[in-house]
Design an enzyme around this catalytic site. Structure first.
Site, short mmCIF file in Angstrom:
data_model
loop_
_atom_site.label_atom_id
_atom_site.label_comp_id
_atom_site.label_asym_id
_atom_site.label_seq_id
_atom_site.Cartn_x
_atom_site.Cartn_y
_atom_site.Cartn_z
N PHE A 1 13.33 27.84 6.71
CA PHE A 1 14.02 29.12 6.83
C PHE A 1 13.38 29.90 7.97
CE2 PHE A 1 14.79 33.55 5.99
CZ PHE A 1 15.97 33.65 5.27
N ILE B 1 8.76 28.41 5.42
CA ILE B 1 9.04 29.58 6.26
C ILE B 1 8.65 29.25 7.69
CG2 ILE B 1 8.41 31.96 6.74
CD1 ILE B 1 10.29 31.61 4.33
N LYS B 2 9.64 29.36 8.58
CA LYS B 2 9.43 29.06 9.99
C LYS B 2 8.90 30.29 10.72
CE LYS B 2 12.51 25.61 12.05
NZ LYS B 2 13.82 25.48 12.74
N VAL B 3 7.75 30.16 11.33
CA VAL B 3 7.15 31.23 12.12
C VAL B 3 6.88 30.68 13.52
CG1 VAL B 3 5.21 32.82 12.32
CG2 VAL B 3 6.06 32.18 10.06
#
Length: 348
Positions: free
Chosen positions: A101, A139-141
């Protein structure tokens, strides 16, 4: 008979889908694909298709604005894909079966010029909001300065991270060190999982444009060489940590950009370990190829090619150029997505 994708998986590669289109998730899951990733480009394309107009009408009637609608739809699509891959996550005890995400790309929008500390704060808040309580969501950072500065806190909070927009060893090291600091602040490392998305084909597009004097043997090889060097560094770092779950590289941007390249060029090159997140078209072309894949992840081009790349590539410039392009590739579609939703809202 073993299919091409099955043969790729048998080498030790995990194959993920670079889409959260429900139909594609279902069809690729049946092929053996074990995870998926999303980004604003993908979500924008899905909403533009008109398949989710009913959702927009529903959310508009609830008084939601365009930004809220964009993220609610993204959340729904990612969650649906998570449900498909949850059996993989359960079977592998958290080592596979994830869906990524992407956090709001407008945090890095140059037009907003948000202060650094504010960006970091927003990454941490959004990462926790969209990540906590969702066991097979990553979680895409991005590996920007603010993104990297948010990683330790996010990891310490128990978030499973996919550090994206990585192009260089420098970025990978900074991200990995921050994630590992955060991991060591947890009560237990049993559920600790992290991945680092190293972009491949964009690196070769960079050399075509900025290093046209590379020899024919070296041109089109930097994406593979760079990613394999980072893969080796990653494997060496985690080897003695005695962790339950693998900390892996994702080989991203694996769709070829040059017509002269076979569509499975990068797929074949990284066979044997890590995760390949392939565009739907690439998975289709691999499956139609009839090829049987063998381990190549630890094979390099000839030494003279490695020497030439070492002598001619300015990694600082490569990172600067590709990060600027990468941020634009995410921010611009997000703006277009919000504009598209506004137009659909107006038609309700």
């Amino acid at each position: 008979m073993t299919t091409p994708i099955e043969s790729l998986i048998q080498t030790g590669t995990k194959v993920w889908l670079d889409s959260i289109d429900p139909q594609l998730v279902d069809s690729n899951f049946k092929l053996g694909v074990s995870g998926a990733t999303s980004n604003p480009v993908i979500v924008s394309g899905l909403i533009d298709s008109g398949k989710f107009d009913e959702w927009i009408e529903e959310l508009t009637s609830q008084g939601k604005d365009a930004n809220d609608i964009a993220w609610i739809i993204t959340d729904r699509l990612v969650q649906r894909a998570q449900d498909v891959f949850m059996p993989v996550w359960e079977r592998t005890e958290g080592n596979d079966g994830y869906v990524s995400f992407e956090l709001d790309p407008l945090l890095e929008d140059p037009d907003r010029d948000m202060p650094h500390e504010e960006r970091v704060k927003h990454y941490i808040e959004l990462g926790k909001y969209w990540g906590l309580g969702r066991p097979n969501r990553m979680i895409k950072v991005p590996a920007t300065r603010a993104g990297i500065d948010a990683l330790e806190e996010l990891c310490a909070a128990g978030i499973t991270l996919n550090v994206t927009l990585c192009f260089t060893m420098r970025q990978y090291h900074a991200a990995r060190e921050a994630v590992w600091r955060g991991a060591q602040r947890r009560d237990s490392l049993d559920g600790f999982k992290s991945v680092y998305s190293i972009f491949v084909s964009r690196v070769d597009v960079y050399t075509e444009k900025h290093l046209p004097d590379l020899s024919d043997a070296a041109q089109g090889q930097l994406g593979i060489v760079n990613a394999k060097n980072i893969w080796k560094d990653n494997a060496d770092f985690w080897a003695d940590k005695n962790l339950k779950l693998q900390q892996e590289l994702i080989f991203a941007s694996t769709g070829t950009k040059l017509p002269s390249d076979p569509p499975w060029k990068y797929v074949a090159a990284f066979a044997g370990d890590g995760i390949e997140t392939n565009p739907p078209k690439t998975n289709d072309q691999v499956q139609e190829s009839g090829k049987s894949f063998e381990r190549q992840i630890d094979q390099m081009p000839p030494q003279e090619v490695l020497d030439e790349l070492q002598a001619k590539v300015d990694y600082a410039d490569l990172e600067k150029v590709l990060m600027e392009e990468g941020i634009a590739k995410f921010a611009d579609p997000q703006k277009a997505l919000l504009s598209l939703i506004e137009s659909k809202k107006a038609a309700v």
